[in-house]
Design an enzyme around this catalytic site. Structure first.
Site, PDB file in Angstrom:
ATOM      1  N   CYS A  86     -15.623 -28.514  12.149  1.00 49.41           N
ATOM      2  CA  CYS A  86     -14.184 -28.644  11.888  1.00 49.41           C
ATOM      3  C   CYS A  86     -13.562 -29.679  12.839  1.00 49.41           C
ATOM      4  O   CYS A  86     -13.834 -30.856  12.719  1.00 49.41           O
ATOM      5  CB  CYS A  86     -13.516 -27.274  11.978  1.00 49.41           C
ATOM      6  SG  CYS A  86     -11.865 -27.234  11.269  1.00 49.41           S
ATOM      7  N   HIS A 203     -16.920 -23.488   8.719  1.00 54.19           N
ATOM      8  CA  HIS A 203     -17.238 -22.832   9.999  1.00 54.19           C
ATOM      9  C   HIS A 203     -18.434 -21.901   9.873  1.00 54.19           C
ATOM     10  O   HIS A 203     -18.244 -20.702   9.626  1.00 54.19           O
ATOM     11  CB  HIS A 203     -16.039 -21.997  10.463  1.00 54.19           C
ATOM     12  CG  HIS A 203     -14.904 -22.811  10.981  1.00 54.19           C
ATOM     13  ND1 HIS A 203     -14.817 -23.196  12.297  1.00 54.19           N
ATOM     14  CD2 HIS A 203     -13.803 -23.301  10.375  1.00 54.19           C
ATOM     15  CE1 HIS A 203     -13.704 -23.891  12.487  1.00 54.19           C
ATOM     16  NE2 HIS A 203     -13.071 -23.974  11.332  1.00 54.19           N
ATOM     17  N   GLU A 205     -20.141 -20.663  12.255  1.00 49.02           N
ATOM     18  CA  GLU A 205     -20.101 -19.661  13.340  1.00 49.02           C
ATOM     19  C   GLU A 205     -19.159 -18.514  13.011  1.00 49.02           C
ATOM     20  O   GLU A 205     -19.268 -17.433  13.581  1.00 49.02           O
ATOM     21  CB  GLU A 205     -19.709 -20.347  14.660  1.00 49.02           C
ATOM     22  CG  GLU A 205     -18.226 -20.590  14.898  1.00 49.02           C
ATOM     23  CD  GLU A 205     -17.595 -21.655  13.999  1.00 49.02           C
ATOM     24  OE1 GLU A 205     -18.263 -22.156  13.074  1.00 49.02           O
ATOM     25  OE2 GLU A 205     -16.412 -21.967  14.220  1.00 49.02           O
TER      26      GLU A 205
END
Lengths: 239, 80
Positions: A86, A203, A205
Site C-alpha cells: 500500500c 494488504h 498482512e
C-alpha cells in the site's frame, strides 16, 4: 530468516506486518525506525502501509528522504527481497525502485474492502508459494491506488512480466468491473525488472488469519520464507 | 527572490479531482464549464541570483521533488 519492517512516522500497518511475519508465519521479525541506517540483519524488508510523513506533497514522496532508505536501496540492488504494501508501494514508486506512479482513485473514493486479486507471476520472492493464476482475497484500503505509467513504460512492464497481481473477480476473470480504483490494466501489484522488489496495494498482512475475513495473505509472506529457503545460499546477508 | 512553480497532472493523465470540481461547478449553474484540471502551487524563496540561474535551479527542484515527472508537468516563473 528475518523480516525487517520499516516504521515511518505515519506508518499504521507496521505492527500488522510484524505480527503476521512473527506470530503467524513464525519467522524472526524486527521493527526498524526510519531514522536507522541499518536493516538489522534483514533477509526480507517490508515497507508497510499507512501515511508515511503524512503523505505530504505526494503519497510516499517524502519517505525517500528517510535515512533508512539508503540501506533499503542498497539491499534491493544486491537482490534482497523488498515488499512494499500500500503506502510502502507508493514509497517504492517515489523512490524510483519501481516504475510508474499513483494517482487518485478514479471515483475519488477511499476504497476499503476485501477484493479478489489474481496472482499473475509466481517467480518472485512474494508469490513463489502461490499457484499460477491463484485468486487471493485481500483487503484494500486506499484513496490513491490508481496505478499509472506512460504507454511505453506500461508496455515494457507487461512485456517483462512485471505485473504480479491484478484485480479480478472470484473466478479470476479480469475486467473493468472488477477494478476498484481505475488502475491501468487492473494492476494491483508490480515488480522491478530483477523481480526482487514487489509493491502491491492490497494488504496481505491484514489477511493472515481467518478471523480477519481472509487468511490468503499468508501465501505472500510464506512465499518469502520459501524463497529464502531456496535462495539463502545466494544471498549476501546484510548486517 | 521568489519563484513560482505550478504543477498539474499531464493532459494524458485523468484528473479525478478536477473532474469532480467541474461537475460541482456545473451543478452550481456554470453550464459553460467543460473541464477543470486541479494542481499545486509553490512559492519558493531563494537567495538572489540572476533570473536565468534561478529559473534553472528551480526547474531542477521541480523535476527532482516538487513534481513527479511520471504523471505531472510543471511551469516555473521567476519573480523579479
Amino acid at each position: 530468516m528475518k523480516f525487517s519492517v520499516v516504521v515511518f512516522p505515519g506508518s499504521n500497518s507496521d505492527y500488522d506486518a510484524f505480527y503476521a511475519a512473527s506470530r503467524v508465519i513464525g519467522a524472526d521479525a524486527e521493527l526498524v525506525w526510519h531514522k536507522d541506517t541499518e536493516l538489522k540483519g534483514a533477509d526480507v524488508v517490508i515497507l508497510p502501509g499507512g501515511f508515511a510523513h503524512g503523505d505530504y506533497l505526494r503519497t510516499g514522496a517524502i519517505a525517500r528522504f528517510s535515512p533508512i532508505m539508503g540501506a533499503v536501496k542498497a539491499f534491493a540492488e544486491r537482490g534482497g527481497p523488498v515488499l512494499g504494501i500500500c503506502n510502502g508501494f507508493q514509497v517504492l514508486l517515489e523512490a524510483g525502485l519501481l516504475p510508474g506512479a499513483m494517482v487518485r482513485n478514479d471515483r475519488i473514493k477511499f476504497v476499503s474492502r476485501i477484493v479478489p486479486v489474481r496472482v499473475e507471476q509466481t517467480d518472485t520472492p512474494f508469490t513463489v508459494a502461490c499457484k499460477p493464476q491463484q485468486v487471493l482475497q485481500l483487503p484494500i484500503a486506499h484513496g490513491e491506488g490508481n496505478y499509472y505509467a506512460p504507454p511505453d513504460v506500461l508496455q515494457e512492464i507487461e512485456r517483462n512480466r512485471q505485473v504480479i497481481f491484478r484485480y479480478s473477480n472470484d473466478a479470476g476473470e479480469i475486467g473493468i468491473e472488477w477494478n476498484p480504483n481505475g488502475s491501468l490494466n487492473n494492476i494491483a501489484g508490480i515488480s522491478n525488472r530483477q523481480r526482487n522488489v514487489v509493491g502491491l496495494m492490497p494488504h496481505p498482512e491484514r489477511a493472515s488469519e481467518s478471523a480477519l475475513g481472509s487468511a490468503d495473505g499468508r501465501f505472500v509472506l510464506a512465499s518469502a520464507v520459501r524463497w529464502f529457503a531456496e535462495h539463502a545460499d545466494q544471498m549476501v546477508r546484510h548486517a | 527572490m521568489k519563484a513560482r512553480v505550478y504543477v498539474t497532472l499531464k493532459p494524458s493523465v485523468f484528473d479525478p479531482q478536477g473532474r469532480v470540481v467541474a461537475d460541482a461547478l456545473v451543478t452550481l449553474g456554470y453550464q459553460d464549464v467543460k473541464d477543470v484540471r486541479q494542481g499545486k502551487f509553490f512559492e519558493v524563496e531563494l537567495a538572489d541570483a540572476d533570473p536565468a540561474t534561478a529559473k534553472a535551479r528551480v526547474t531542477e527542484m521541480a523535476d527532482k521533488l516538487l513534481a513527479n515527472p511520471v504523471i505531472e508537468s510543471y511551469r516555473v516563473e521567476v519573480l523579479q
